[in-house]
Design a protein around this motif. Structure first.
Motif, PDB file in Angstrom:
ATOM      1  N   ALA A  79      -6.837   8.699  -6.073  1.00 18.56           N
ATOM      2  CA  ALA A  79      -6.625   8.278  -7.207  1.00 18.56           C
ATOM      3  C   ALA A  79      -6.509   6.908  -7.073  1.00 18.56           C
ATOM      4  O   ALA A  79      -6.546   6.015  -8.187  1.00 18.56           O
ATOM      5  N   THR A  80      -5.575   6.385  -6.119  1.00 18.43           N
ATOM      6  CA  THR A  80      -5.180   4.795  -6.165  1.00 18.43           C
ATOM      7  C   THR A  80      -6.368   4.203  -5.756  1.00 18.43           C
ATOM      8  O   THR A  80      -6.144   2.608  -5.805  1.00 18.43           O
ATOM      9  N   GLN A  81      -7.540   4.619  -5.200  1.00 24.88           N
ATOM     10  CA  GLN A  81      -8.540   3.848  -4.967  1.00 24.88           C
ATOM     11  C   GLN A  81      -9.637   3.669  -5.817  1.00 24.88           C
ATOM     12  O   GLN A  81     -10.795   2.965  -5.929  1.00 24.88           O
ATOM     13  N   ALA A  82      -9.293   4.317  -7.135  1.00 23.23           N
ATOM     14  CA  ALA A  82     -10.242   4.471  -8.228  1.00 23.23           C
ATOM     15  C   ALA A  82     -10.517   3.019  -8.996  1.00 23.23           C
ATOM     16  O   ALA A  82     -11.518   2.903  -9.461  1.00 23.23           O
ATOM     17  N   SER A 128       0.868  -1.137   0.070  1.00 22.60           N
ATOM     18  CA  SER A 128       0.032  -0.059  -0.042  1.00 22.60           C
ATOM     19  C   SER A 128       0.946   1.302   0.007  1.00 22.60           C
ATOM     20  O   SER A 128       1.850   1.320   0.793  1.00 22.60           O
ATOM     21  N   THR A 129       0.455   2.113  -0.541  1.00 19.85           N
ATOM     22  CA  THR A 129       1.169   3.417  -0.463  1.00 19.85           C
ATOM     23  C   THR A 129       0.170   4.519   0.344  1.00 19.85           C
ATOM     24  O   THR A 129       0.600   5.827   0.394  1.00 19.85           O
ATOM     25  N   SER A 157      -6.340  -2.994  -6.852  1.00 20.17           N
ATOM     26  CA  SER A 157      -4.945  -3.331  -6.982  1.00 20.17           C
ATOM     27  C   SER A 157      -4.588  -4.225  -8.159  1.00 20.17           C
ATOM     28  O   SER A 157      -5.487  -5.101  -8.430  1.00 20.17           O
ATOM     29  N   GLN A 158      -3.780  -4.197  -8.910  1.00 20.99           N
ATOM     30  CA  GLN A 158      -3.214  -4.856  -9.902  1.00 20.99           C
ATOM     31  C   GLN A 158      -2.762  -6.298  -9.155  1.00 20.99           C
ATOM     32  O   GLN A 158      -1.787  -5.968  -8.040  1.00 20.99           O
ATOM     33  N   VAL A 191       0.229 -10.979 -15.169  1.00 23.12           N
ATOM     34  CA  VAL A 191      -0.805 -10.070 -14.833  1.00 23.12           C
ATOM     35  C   VAL A 191      -2.026 -11.035 -14.567  1.00 23.12           C
ATOM     36  O   VAL A 191      -2.451 -11.383 -15.404  1.00 23.12           O
ATOM     37  N   LEU A 192      -2.470 -11.173 -13.318  1.00 24.38           N
ATOM     38  CA  LEU A 192      -3.665 -11.983 -13.018  1.00 24.38           C
ATOM     39  C   LEU A 192      -4.874 -11.060 -12.765  1.00 24.38           C
ATOM     40  O   LEU A 192      -6.122 -11.816 -13.300  1.00 24.38           O
ATOM     41  N   ARG A 193      -4.661  -9.853 -12.486  1.00 22.34           N
ATOM     42  CA  ARG A 193      -5.940  -8.973 -12.423  1.00 22.34           C
ATOM     43  C   ARG A 193      -5.279  -7.459 -12.577  1.00 22.34           C
ATOM     44  O   ARG A 193      -4.330  -7.059 -12.024  1.00 22.34           O
ATOM     45  N   THR A 194      -5.997  -6.826 -13.378  1.00 26.62           N
ATOM     46  CA  THR A 194      -5.437  -5.311 -13.570  1.00 26.62           C
ATOM     47  C   THR A 194      -6.838  -4.363 -13.050  1.00 26.62           C
ATOM     48  O   THR A 194      -7.703  -4.733 -12.839  1.00 26.62           O
TER      49      THR A 194
END
Length: 93
Positions: free
Chosen positions: A74-77, A20-21, A80-81, A90-93
């Motif tokens: 913006a990071t919650q829009a 997390s950021t 998570s990848q 990449v399993l989920r974007t």
């Protein structure tokens, strides 16, 4: 070894880690000097909850505490990848 961590992985043979950021989470994990184990704030098949109000609607009285954030950052829009660190897929974007 798998049976020792099955409470974390369920039926899966691997585990996802979210870095997390979010400033509060970064500070908390630094002060604890360890990871925080948690689930996602969504119900399988439903859109992810991105505000405290949405989390409350999803989980009602099942949670002891909900961080009172009301605005989406913006990071919650988007969720998570998820990247498989062994294969690079990449399993989920």
């Amino acid at each position: 070894a798998q049976d020792k961590i099955s409470w974390l992985t369920g039926n899966a043979s691997n585990i996802a880690i979210r870095l997390s950021t979010h400033p509060l989470l970064k500070e908390l994990t630094n002060k604890l000097d360890q990871a925080i184990i948690s689930t996602s704030a969504n119900i399988s098949g439903q859109p992810p909850a991105t505000t405290a109000e949405e989390v409350s609607r999803y989980f009602n009285t099942q949670l002891g505490y909900i961080y009172p954030q009301t605005q989406k950052s913006a990071t919650q829009a988007k969720p998570s990848q998820i990247i498989d660190l062994i294969s690079g897929a990449v399993l989920r974007t």
